[in-house]
Design an enzyme around this catalytic site. Structure first.
Site, PDB file in Angstrom:
ATOM      1  CE  LYS A 154      -5.962   6.853 -10.285  1.00  0.00           C
ATOM      2  NZ  LYS A 154      -6.041   6.422  -8.886  1.00  0.00           N
ATOM      3  NE  ARG A 187      -2.716  -4.166  -8.207  1.00  0.00           N
ATOM      4  CZ  ARG A 187      -3.047  -2.911  -8.522  1.00  0.00           C
ATOM      5  NH1 ARG A 187      -3.944  -2.694  -9.462  1.00  0.00           N
ATOM      6  NH2 ARG A 187      -2.507  -1.893  -7.889  1.00  0.00           N
ATOM      7  NE  ARG A 220      -1.393   1.144  -4.247  1.00  0.00           N
ATOM      8  CZ  ARG A 220      -2.458   0.644  -4.868  1.00  0.00           C
ATOM      9  NH1 ARG A 220      -3.216  -0.245  -4.258  1.00  0.00           N
ATOM     10  NH2 ARG A 220      -2.761   1.028  -6.071  1.00  0.00           N
TER      11      ARG A 220
HETATM   12  P1  AMP Z   1      -1.548   1.869  -9.787  1.00  0.00           P
HETATM   13  O1  AMP Z   1      -1.965   0.646 -10.533  1.00  0.00           O
HETATM   14  O2  AMP Z   1      -1.681   3.140 -10.605  1.00  0.00           O
HETATM   15  O3  AMP Z   1      -2.184   1.997  -8.442  1.00  0.00           O
HETATM   16  O4  AMP Z   1       0.037   1.714  -9.518  1.00  0.00           O
HETATM   17  C1  AMP Z   1       0.556   0.634  -8.794  1.00  0.00           C
HETATM   18  C2  AMP Z   1       1.941   0.982  -8.267  1.00  0.00           C
HETATM   19  O5  AMP Z   1       2.818   1.283  -9.359  1.00  0.00           O
HETATM   20  C3  AMP Z   1       2.004   2.225  -7.384  1.00  0.00           C
HETATM   21  O6  AMP Z   1       1.676   1.944  -6.036  1.00  0.00           O
HETATM   22  C4  AMP Z   1       3.462   2.647  -7.553  1.00  0.00           C
HETATM   23  O7  AMP Z   1       4.329   1.811  -6.807  1.00  0.00           O
HETATM   24  C5  AMP Z   1       3.713   2.348  -9.022  1.00  0.00           C
HETATM   25  N1  AMP Z   1       3.375   3.513  -9.872  1.00  0.00           N
HETATM   26  C6  AMP Z   1       2.376   3.610 -10.787  1.00  0.00           C
HETATM   27  N2  AMP Z   1       2.365   4.824 -11.373  1.00  0.00           N
HETATM   28  C7  AMP Z   1       3.388   5.514 -10.803  1.00  0.00           C
HETATM   29  C8  AMP Z   1       3.897   6.839 -10.953  1.00  0.00           C
HETATM   30  N3  AMP Z   1       3.340   7.713 -11.824  1.00  0.00           N
HETATM   31  N4  AMP Z   1       4.975   7.200 -10.190  1.00  0.00           N
HETATM   32  C9  AMP Z   1       5.550   6.339  -9.328  1.00  0.00           C
HETATM   33  N5  AMP Z   1       5.113   5.106  -9.123  1.00  0.00           N
HETATM   34  C10 AMP Z   1       4.041   4.672  -9.841  1.00  0.00           C
END
Ligand code: AMP
Length: 195
Positions: A13, A139, A150
């Protein structure tokens, strides 16, 4: 143009969102990036979010919706924006509906990046190995255990958004297993058909 990108973690994404942002001139709003920024800056939100993020769980709906509400009011969001990683739960989707309704704006499409989960785990492990080999930093949530957590969180809390947006006629499916530039071609076809 207001777009949402849906798909499991590691589906690509972020990469495709950058491509869309560049080619369509709209900002990519990644809640993951915003939260990582808050963690790095040790803001009160960052301090609350860090532990939750490290174990692969979701930060609270109110915190994330608050961040997005503030961000979409900025001038660069006037032509539209692409939400990458938000909404991730049904309450977040409803909060977004309210935010957009109050701003008199409408969602144009939800791009669903479809991928095979086991292939994602393989991709993750080779990405970690490559990053380490190049001396880069991995990360904190980039390891197989957290990644599987996740994926589970995605299946349970985020995948229900697909029927939610299907009912509104907004979902456009994209084959995320194609090579990266082919995925971009498929996205272009969908976006061209909207305008
Ligand atoms: P991502 O980079 O989008 O995979 O996000 C990394 C982490 O940030 C996720 O595993 C969540 O812990 C948190 N996170 C990101 N976006 C959201 C969201 N819309 N709602 C809740 N937690 C989020």
């Amino acid at each position: 143009m207001i777009l949402i990108f849906l798909g499991p973690p590691g589906a690509g994404k972020g990469t495709q969102a950058k491509y869309i942002a560049e080619t369509r001139g709209i900002p990519q709003l990644s809640t993951g990036d915003m939260l990582r920024g808050a963690v790095a800056a040790k803001t009160p939100i960052g301090l609350k979010a860090q532990e939750v993020m490290d174990r692969g769980d979701l930060v609270s709906d109110e915190i994330v919706a608050g961040i997005v509400a503030e961000r979409i009011e900025a001038d660069d969001c006037k032509p539209g924006f692409l939400l990458d990683g938000f909404p991730r739960t049904l309450p977040q989707a409803e909060m977004l509906d309210d935010l957009l309704a109050k701003a008199g704006r409408t969602l144009d499409a939800v791009l669903e990046l479809q991928v095979d989960e086991e292939a994602l785990v393989e991709r993750l492990n080779s990405r970690i190995a490559e990053t380490k080999a190049a001396g880069g930093e991995v990360r904190a949530d980039d390891n197989e255990e957290t990644f599987r957590k996740r994926l589970e969180v995605y299946r349970e809390q985020t995948a229900p958004l697909i029927p939610y947006y299907k009912d509104k006629g907004l979902v456009r499916e994209i084959d995320g297993m194609l090579p990266i530039d082919q995925v971009s071609v498929e996205i272009d076809k969908v976006l061209d058909s909207l305008s």
